[in-house]
Design an enzyme around this catalytic site. Structure first.
Site, mmCIF file in Angstrom:
data_model
loop_
_atom_site.group_PDB
_atom_site.id
_atom_site.type_symbol
_atom_site.label_atom_id
_atom_site.label_comp_id
_atom_site.label_asym_id
_atom_site.label_seq_id
_atom_site.Cartn_x
_atom_site.Cartn_y
_atom_site.Cartn_z
ATOM 1 N N THR A 228 -8.576 3.537 -20.498
ATOM 2 C CA THR A 228 -9.085 2.722 -18.850
ATOM 3 C C THR A 228 -10.156 2.747 -18.110
ATOM 4 O O THR A 228 -10.335 4.095 -18.209
ATOM 5 C CB THR A 228 -8.031 2.593 -17.661
ATOM 6 O OG1 THR A 228 -6.852 1.676 -18.532
ATOM 7 C CG2 THR A 228 -8.828 1.450 -16.846
ATOM 8 N N VAL B 177 0.845 -8.023 -17.271
ATOM 9 C CA VAL B 177 -0.441 -7.495 -16.140
ATOM 10 C C VAL B 177 -0.498 -6.640 -15.639
ATOM 11 O O VAL B 177 0.413 -7.046 -14.855
ATOM 12 C CB VAL B 177 -0.956 -8.925 -15.140
ATOM 13 C CG1 VAL B 177 -2.419 -9.292 -14.539
ATOM 14 C CG2 VAL B 177 -1.208 -10.245 -16.095
ATOM 15 N N ASP C 269 -2.381 -3.291 -12.670
ATOM 16 C CA ASP C 269 -2.797 -2.930 -12.149
ATOM 17 C C ASP C 269 -4.693 -3.428 -11.908
ATOM 18 O O ASP C 269 -5.213 -3.588 -10.322
ATOM 19 C CB ASP C 269 -2.753 -1.610 -11.596
ATOM 20 C CG ASP C 269 -3.415 -0.353 -11.578
ATOM 21 O OD1 ASP C 269 -3.037 -0.411 -13.253
ATOM 22 O OD2 ASP C 269 -4.283 0.042 -12.070
ATOM 23 N N THR D 259 -7.128 4.417 -12.253
ATOM 24 C CA THR D 259 -6.385 4.031 -13.662
ATOM 25 C C THR D 259 -4.902 4.966 -13.498
ATOM 26 O O THR D 259 -4.608 5.985 -12.736
ATOM 27 C CB THR D 259 -7.483 5.167 -15.018
ATOM 28 O OG1 THR D 259 -6.573 5.064 -15.619
ATOM 29 C CG2 THR D 259 -7.876 6.051 -14.253
ATOM 30 N N GLY D 260 -3.926 4.298 -15.123
ATOM 31 C CA GLY D 260 -2.606 5.166 -14.374
ATOM 32 C C GLY D 260 -2.174 3.928 -14.741
ATOM 33 O O GLY D 260 -2.559 3.020 -15.605
HETATM 34 C C1 LIG Z 1 -0.877 6.190 -20.255
HETATM 35 C C2 LIG Z 1 -1.645 5.247 -18.918
HETATM 36 C C3 LIG Z 1 -1.870 6.384 -17.972
HETATM 37 C C4 LIG Z 1 -3.931 5.623 -19.600
HETATM 38 C C5 LIG Z 1 -4.355 4.384 -18.833
HETATM 39 N N1 LIG Z 1 -3.677 3.127 -18.576
HETATM 40 C C6 LIG Z 1 -4.294 2.251 -17.954
HETATM 41 O O1 LIG Z 1 -4.861 2.946 -17.011
HETATM 42 C C7 LIG Z 1 -3.214 1.605 -17.610
HETATM 43 C C8 LIG Z 1 -3.756 0.061 -16.569
HETATM 44 N N2 LIG Z 1 -4.189 0.983 -15.759
HETATM 45 C C9 LIG Z 1 -2.640 -0.777 -16.722
HETATM 46 O O2 LIG Z 1 -1.219 -0.253 -16.145
HETATM 47 O O3 LIG Z 1 -2.949 -1.175 -17.165
HETATM 48 C C10 LIG Z 1 -5.636 4.185 -19.356
HETATM 49 O O4 LIG Z 1 -5.425 3.935 -20.571
HETATM 50 O O5 LIG Z 1 -6.591 5.496 -19.096
#
Ligand SMILES: CC(C)C[C@H](NC(=O)C[C@H](N)C(=O)O)C(=O)O
Length: 307
Positions: A167, A196, A198, A218-219
């Site tokens: 992300t 959908v 965050d 992110t996360g």
């Molecule tokens: C395994 C995860 C922590 C990886 C992380 N994902 C997101 O940040 C997804 C975004 N916040 C959502 O939930 O749509 C990334 O892509 O770096």
């Protein structure tokens, strides 16, 4: 005011050695692009849009081209942008066939009376604005196809496994003292159609207020939504904590309450900045006073001169 830009390229498990250099160069290029906008007199809003668009175009990251695939093997993307000058914000969710969702989010902010457009309405708005629809093949990479296959096999055995990062987001402070944020993602691999996260939600995927600062997150999206991570971290800043203390407190709360992992980049109007994560790694880069700071895995920060 000396301009500052900080970007992230997602929080997740440790980046493998063969990808590390490409990820490092991707965040470095995006931070340099955002910084150039600022040193040429551009706004924080223009800087975060440029930095995030550069990361959306980079197939290494989970946004735009290179987004993770949903359960049907399709790309569905979320993005949002906000100006701290007047709290104006724009977002799109579950959009398909768009090369740069962050640019569409900015159009929602500037050309509609709304904050967030989704699905079909967002697609019709894109067409009306002259944003071309790109074929699915242009957004789907081979790596993400394999990623989804692996995920589907693994799911039955180990559903809680930490996943690939990617992300993207940016925060910036411009010469006038205004801040902005932008965040963009393909979401979570193997997600339900229509899920959908965050990222398009103001207060969760990011927040900007020139009276406080700006943050991009992110996360694990469901955890970030439940704690309003971006607004939470800025709440701690408002209450007088340092940026590092604020990030530790907000990420710590999400982890202890929900076992949710993630990362945040933030800055304030004094030009201080911070990057923190509770996942194994987070790719990030910061540009300030002619220096570029870049990190991917813990404790590997490198500092170079900007051109
Ligand atoms: C395994 C995860 C922590 C990886 C992380 N994902 C997101 O940040 C997804 C975004 N916040 C959502 O939930 O749509 C990334 O892509 O770096």
């Amino acid at each position: 005011m000396n301009p500052v830009v900080v970007v992230h390229g997602g929080a997740g498990s440790r980046v493998s050695q063969d990808r590390e250099e490409r990820v490092r160069q991707g965040v470095a290029r995006a931070a340099a692009a955002g910084y150039r906008v600022l040193t040429e007199g551009g706004s924080a809003l223009d800087a975060v849009e440029s930095a995030v668009a550069a990361l959306e175009d980079d197939p290494e990251f989970n946004a735009g081209c290179g987004s993770v695939l949903n359960v049907n093997g399709e790309v569905e993307m979320d993005a949002s942008i906000m100006s701290g000058k007047d709290l104006s914000s724009g977002a799109v969710s579950a959009v398909r066939h768009i090369a740069n969702p962050i640019r569409l989010a900015r159009l929602v902010m500037e050309k509609t009376p709304h904050c967030l457009l989704t699905g079909q309405g967002a697609a019709e708005f894109a067409a009306a604005m002259g944003v071309p629809a790109v074929p699915e093949e242009q957004l789907v990479t081979e790596r993400r196809r394999k990623h989804l296959e692996r995920e589907k096999q693994k799911e039955a055995q180990n559903p809680d496994q930490q996943k690939d990062l990617g992300t993207v987001g940016a925060v910036a402070l411009d010469a006038k003292g205004d801040v902005a944020y932008a965040t963009s993602t393909g979401g979570i691999v193997n997600k339900m159609v229509g899920r959908v996260g965050d990222t398009p939600c103001v207060g969760s995927g990011g927040y900007a207020d020139s009276a406080i600062g700006a943050a991009s997150t992110t996360g694990h999206g469901e955890s970030i939504l439940k704690v309003n991570l971006a607004r939470l971290v800025l709440f701690h800043v408002e209450r007088g904590r340092t940026l590092d203390e604020a990030a530790t407190a907000a990420l710590g709360y999400m982890k202890s309450k929900l076992q949710g992992l993630g990362g945040v980049i933030l800055l304030n109007t004094a030009g201080d900045w911070a990057a923190q994560w509770t996942s194994e790694s987070m790719a990030w880069a910061a540009a300030k006073d002619g220096k570029l700071h870049v990190g991917v895995n813990l404790g590997d920060t490198r500092v170079t001169d900007l051109p």
